[in-house]
Design a protein around this motif. Sequence first.
Motif, PDB file in Angstrom:
ATOM      1  N   TYR A  88       1.000  -0.893   0.322  1.00  0.00           N
ATOM      2  CA  TYR A  88      -0.095  -0.175  -0.015  1.00  0.00           C
ATOM      3  C   TYR A  88       0.680   1.191  -0.084  1.00  0.00           C
ATOM      4  CZ  TYR A  88      -3.769  -3.126   1.291  1.00  0.00           C
ATOM      5  OH  TYR A  88      -4.561  -4.236   0.909  1.00  0.00           O
ATOM      6  N   LEU A  89       2.044   1.036   0.677  1.00  0.00           N
ATOM      7  CA  LEU A  89       2.871   2.588   0.911  1.00  0.00           C
ATOM      8  C   LEU A  89       3.504   2.506  -0.823  1.00  0.00           C
ATOM      9  CD1 LEU A  89       4.234   1.749   4.395  1.00  0.00           C
ATOM     10  CD2 LEU A  89       2.771   3.499   3.628  1.00  0.00           C
ATOM     11  N   LEU A  90       3.967   1.613  -1.666  1.00  0.00           N
ATOM     12  CA  LEU A  90       4.330   1.787  -2.856  1.00  0.00           C
ATOM     13  C   LEU A  90       3.604   2.029  -3.702  1.00  0.00           C
ATOM     14  CD1 LEU A  90       6.019  -2.261  -2.881  1.00  0.00           C
ATOM     15  CD2 LEU A  90       7.036   0.531  -2.923  1.00  0.00           C
ATOM     16  N   PHE A  91       2.123   2.338  -3.629  1.00  0.00           N
ATOM     17  CA  PHE A  91       0.970   2.262  -4.394  1.00  0.00           C
ATOM     18  C   PHE A  91       0.170   4.033  -4.026  1.00  0.00           C
ATOM     19  CE2 PHE A  91      -4.090   3.226  -4.785  1.00  0.00           C
ATOM     20  CZ  PHE A  91      -3.613   3.016  -6.300  1.00  0.00           C
ATOM     21  N   LEU A  96      -2.493   9.811  -4.521  1.00  0.00           N
ATOM     22  CA  LEU A  96      -2.518  10.956  -2.511  1.00  0.00           C
ATOM     23  C   LEU A  96      -1.926  12.563  -3.079  1.00  0.00           C
ATOM     24  CD1 LEU A  96      -3.781  11.614  -0.345  1.00  0.00           C
ATOM     25  CD2 LEU A  96      -1.282  10.371   0.412  1.00  0.00           C
ATOM     26  N   ALA A  97      -0.784  12.673  -4.077  1.00  0.00           N
ATOM     27  CA  ALA A  97      -0.710  13.726  -4.994  1.00  0.00           C
ATOM     28  C   ALA A  97      -1.421  14.143  -5.655  1.00  0.00           C
ATOM     29  CB  ALA A  97       0.839  13.696  -5.504  1.00  0.00           C
ATOM     30  N   ALA A  98      -1.837  12.882  -6.532  1.00  0.00           N
ATOM     31  CA  ALA A  98      -2.864  13.952  -7.433  1.00  0.00           C
ATOM     32  C   ALA A  98      -4.267  14.670  -6.591  1.00  0.00           C
ATOM     33  CB  ALA A  98      -3.006  13.235  -8.896  1.00  0.00           C
ATOM     34  N   ALA A  99      -4.851  14.205  -5.832  1.00  0.00           N
ATOM     35  CA  ALA A  99      -5.838  14.482  -5.380  1.00  0.00           C
ATOM     36  C   ALA A  99      -5.628  15.673  -4.311  1.00  0.00           C
ATOM     37  CB  ALA A  99      -6.500  13.101  -4.310  1.00  0.00           C
ATOM     38  N   THR A 100      -5.072  15.802  -3.424  1.00  0.00           N
ATOM     39  CA  THR A 100      -3.902  16.287  -3.008  1.00  0.00           C
ATOM     40  C   THR A 100      -4.195  18.146  -3.396  1.00  0.00           C
ATOM     41  OG1 THR A 100      -3.245  15.605  -1.633  1.00  0.00           O
ATOM     42  CG2 THR A 100      -2.953  17.736  -1.305  1.00  0.00           C
ATOM     43  N   ILE A 101      -3.774  17.834  -5.020  1.00  0.00           N
ATOM     44  CA  ILE A 101      -4.100  19.264  -5.675  1.00  0.00           C
ATOM     45  C   ILE A 101      -5.538  20.136  -5.995  1.00  0.00           C
ATOM     46  CG2 ILE A 101      -3.484  20.250  -8.059  1.00  0.00           C
ATOM     47  CD1 ILE A 101      -0.779  18.170  -8.218  1.00  0.00           C
ATOM     48  N   PHE A 206       4.423  17.121  -4.552  1.00  0.00           N
ATOM     49  CA  PHE A 206       5.912  16.974  -4.628  1.00  0.00           C
ATOM     50  C   PHE A 206       6.625  16.578  -3.789  1.00  0.00           C
ATOM     51  CE2 PHE A 206      10.406  18.034  -4.460  1.00  0.00           C
ATOM     52  CZ  PHE A 206      10.725  17.458  -5.837  1.00  0.00           C
ATOM     53  N   LEU A 207       6.159  16.259  -1.916  1.00  0.00           N
ATOM     54  CA  LEU A 207       6.692  15.657  -1.045  1.00  0.00           C
ATOM     55  C   LEU A 207       6.018  14.743  -1.185  1.00  0.00           C
ATOM     56  CD1 LEU A 207       7.473  18.907   1.054  1.00  0.00           C
ATOM     57  CD2 LEU A 207       8.801  17.881   0.055  1.00  0.00           C
ATOM     58  N   ILE A 208       5.448  14.213  -1.431  1.00  0.00           N
ATOM     59  CA  ILE A 208       4.734  12.918  -1.175  1.00  0.00           C
ATOM     60  C   ILE A 208       5.159  12.274  -2.304  1.00  0.00           C
ATOM     61  CG2 ILE A 208       2.723  11.911  -1.662  1.00  0.00           C
ATOM     62  CD1 ILE A 208       0.964  14.335  -0.837  1.00  0.00           C
ATOM     63  N   VAL A 209       5.152  12.148  -3.483  1.00  0.00           N
ATOM     64  CA  VAL A 209       5.703  11.349  -4.570  1.00  0.00           C
ATOM     65  C   VAL A 209       7.158  10.893  -3.971  1.00  0.00           C
ATOM     66  CG1 VAL A 209       6.503  10.760  -7.374  1.00  0.00           C
ATOM     67  CG2 VAL A 209       4.124  12.051  -6.207  1.00  0.00           C
ATOM     68  N   LEU A 214       9.572   7.318   0.469  1.00  0.00           N
ATOM     69  CA  LEU A 214      10.665   6.651   0.459  1.00  0.00           C
ATOM     70  C   LEU A 214       9.796   5.334   2.227  1.00  0.00           C
ATOM     71  CD1 LEU A 214      12.809   9.449   1.775  1.00  0.00           C
ATOM     72  CD2 LEU A 214      12.841   7.753   0.492  1.00  0.00           C
ATOM     73  N   ALA A 215       8.783   5.186   2.415  1.00  0.00           N
ATOM     74  CA  ALA A 215       8.007   3.953   3.802  1.00  0.00           C
ATOM     75  C   ALA A 215       7.438   2.579   2.962  1.00  0.00           C
ATOM     76  CB  ALA A 215       6.648   4.551   4.101  1.00  0.00           C
ATOM     77  N   GLY A 216       7.614   2.576   1.582  1.00  0.00           N
ATOM     78  CA  GLY A 216       7.106   1.446   0.645  1.00  0.00           C
ATOM     79  C   GLY A 216       9.034   1.699   0.081  1.00  0.00           C
ATOM     80  N   ARG A 217       9.594   2.404   0.290  1.00  0.00           N
ATOM     81  CA  ARG A 217      10.825   1.029  -0.661  1.00  0.00           C
ATOM     82  C   ARG A 217      12.088   0.833   0.324  1.00  0.00           C
ATOM     83  NH1 ARG A 217      12.806   5.371  -3.749  1.00  0.00           N
ATOM     84  NH2 ARG A 217      11.826   7.500  -3.300  1.00  0.00           N
TER      85      ARG A 217
END
Length: 487
Positions: A88-91, A96-101, A206-209, A214-217
């Motif tokens: 989930y952290l990878l996906f 989420l970044a798009a939804a924030t904008i 940008f910071l989300i992406v 990093l949490a997933g990777r």
Amino acid sequence: MSEKKNEIRYVGVRENLAYGFANAGQVFGYNLFAGGYLSLFFIKVFGIPEKAVATMILVLGIWDTVNDPIMGGIVDKTRTRYGKLRPYLLFVPLPLAAATIMVFAGPEILSDVKSTTVKIIYMYVSYFIWELLYTLGDVPFWGMSTAISPLPSDRTRAISTARFISSLLGGLSLTFIPVMMDLTNNGVWGLTLSQDFLILAIIAAFLIVTLFSLAGRKTKERVVQSVKEPSVLEGFKVMFRNKPLLLIIIGNVVGTLSGLAGVFQTYYYSEVLNLSSAVLWISLPGTIFGFLTYLLIPKLKKKFDNRQIVILNIIVRFIVGAATFLAGLKFYNTSVLAISIVLMVQNFVFSFFNTINMVIPTEMIGDTVDYMEWKTGERTEGVTFSVLTFVGKLTGSVSTSIGAALLPVIGLSFAKNPDGSTTAIKGEKTDLMIWALFTLIPWALGLLSLIPYHFYDLTGEKLSTIRQEMKTRREELSKEVSGSEEN
């Protein structure tokens, strides 16, 4: 020899930093939705009526009561070669970044639309999508704080690192918002308030992406899961059998109204002092001290258990809040200098407990995961940590909704000017009510949360015994899992 083994650290510095920066990337965007900024954006910037905003936030807050635990149950059922949390952290980061904008682009996208109904529909749809995606990332993220290591010391370091870096970097959005609002309101630059929020949303995306991903990777799940996949229903049953967790839930739900302080802080600086950026220098001493208090948590935990620390936090906040209200009663809306000194003292004291509040409750929820594993043999990080995300969002949703609903009650409304700017309309007692709702009333209501914590007993000898027995069980489970993989 065994004592040295107990001191082995599973989580290294790089992984701790990755987890911390991931939280910072997440929190920068979340702060745009927290406290009074969300209601201020929808009401003052987007031009949506107070009642519609209050209703929307409350309705979706109720949806959270269903959404978060369901997501937690799905996480607990997940079994992949990447683990049950990391997929989930990878996906999540990119959508989420798009939804924030999408949320904060509303006033620009609908700039020529006069229909309030269209704006309300856009608000519901965009906020619903953002909230759903945020849950998909937040529940596994905090579940990772327990799964990252079987050692309590590793978990404390991971949580402290995440909270520290998110306060330092993620908290920058709370610095940018008031400064940009003052620059706009004073005509220093040619941006509108809606453009201010949209720029911050793009930075957040940008910071989300780049960071939240990093949490997933870059993190690992080290606590062995059972071979059996529990059903979502089983996860719910386990949660309702978890007495310590239920007491934490009740305590946090009862204390939800203390979140009004954050909501009316925004309105106090913007509408009473008419200087949104004043919050920056007033909170600066406390912010600096707050960073240092992360170093004091291990020493504090040697003298007090987690339950005692939470109780102390609740009581001190009320005492300091009441003292602040009385000390500033004569000049809260007349002297920026005098009130700055009073609020600096309050923030300095609060900063110590704010830091504690970032670490201890998360650690307590992690303890309840171990407790139920000890009791049932099943680990339920997903369902259990959905409580953390649910309570956090419930606090924000309920307090923001009530705050928006209280605006007409205390006599505060906004009128659009022909040039597109907004003028605040206030009643005779409006400033006083905002001051009380900022400093005194929320912390007085927060005292009610002392009741459930009185019955919380997952501390001391009981907790030590559980941890020791679980260490032995996990070693056996690890052998069982390894054997099933060989077959």
